[in-house]
Design an enzyme around this catalytic site. Sequence first.
Site, mmCIF file in Angstrom:
data_model
loop_
_atom_site.group_PDB
_atom_site.id
_atom_site.type_symbol
_atom_site.label_atom_id
_atom_site.label_comp_id
_atom_site.label_asym_id
_atom_site.label_seq_id
_atom_site.Cartn_x
_atom_site.Cartn_y
_atom_site.Cartn_z
ATOM 1 N N HIS A 53 34.970 42.626 34.119
ATOM 2 C CA HIS A 53 34.027 41.884 34.952
ATOM 3 C C HIS A 53 34.798 40.988 35.910
ATOM 4 C CE1 HIS A 53 30.407 39.874 36.230
ATOM 5 N NE2 HIS A 53 30.926 38.702 35.917
ATOM 6 N N SER A 54 34.461 41.059 37.198
ATOM 7 C CA SER A 54 35.046 40.207 38.236
ATOM 8 C C SER A 54 36.563 40.405 38.262
ATOM 9 C CB SER A 54 34.643 38.750 37.982
ATOM 10 O OG SER A 54 34.877 37.958 39.116
ATOM 11 N N MET A 55 37.366 39.361 37.979
ATOM 12 C CA MET A 55 38.812 39.548 37.922
ATOM 13 C C MET A 55 39.171 40.683 36.975
ATOM 14 S SD MET A 55 41.785 37.053 36.363
ATOM 15 C CE MET A 55 41.205 37.372 34.684
ATOM 16 N N SER A 86 32.491 45.610 36.973
ATOM 17 C CA SER A 86 31.305 44.748 37.035
ATOM 18 C C SER A 86 31.590 43.521 37.885
ATOM 19 C CB SER A 86 30.921 44.325 35.606
ATOM 20 O OG SER A 86 29.940 43.310 35.618
#
Length: 249
Positions: free
Chosen positions: A94-96, A121
């Site tokens: 997710h993200s990073m 994500s």
Amino acid sequence: MADNLVGSRWLPPQRSLPDAGVQLFCLPAAGLGASAYREWQGALGPGVEVIAVRLPGREMRFDDQPLSAVEPIVEQLTGPLLERADRPFALFGHSMGALLSFEIAHEAVRRGRPPVQLIVSGLEAAHDRTPVRVKAHELPEAELLEYVLKLGGIPPEGHEFPELVALFLPTLRADLAVGETYRYRERTPLPVPITALAGRDDPTVDHRRFAAWSQLTCKEARTHLLPGEHFYLDAERPAVLDIIRSVLR
């Protein structure tokens, strides 16, 4: 290893699930740790072995220096991850964590060990991200805290615990630098299916750039927009896990 427990600094020791058909390695968002996925194993069931990656600078690795660029994380993590992968495996981030998962997928392909699925994500396509106008990792402490509060990365009462915030911010700065200093390198599209998820109201994700994940694979690409903003995963966990189950069958 004795008693079927396996692990490393990067991968929490845990009892493996020998009957699971696939392993799912999960990488967290900036500032978060392996505990972000603590509920996933019970929810996904015994068919999927959930292995939450343990990044330096948090939780059980709090005393380890956090890394502030993609390359050293991928270089140090890929080996232990592939050693742990003793059956078909997938990557989730997710993200990073999505950015790291994408680069680990490329490195795994280079080493001849491609994942069966890449699930990203809360991130625009790695090659087509909105240019960074304000580098959050360089903000003064008060402004950085406001930035994270706006995204929902920490609860509103974060202001009330300045000592805890002071401990948390160096790791968060390093994590934000991972994404904000990243430069995509042109390569052959991944021979790996990509499933991309995002919150419908995520202020960090331009939906047009999000759809461009399909350009980074020569296999099937799926995109899903779910209710919520950047940190939608907890509220939408049943829907997220249903999607994961469907692509890992």
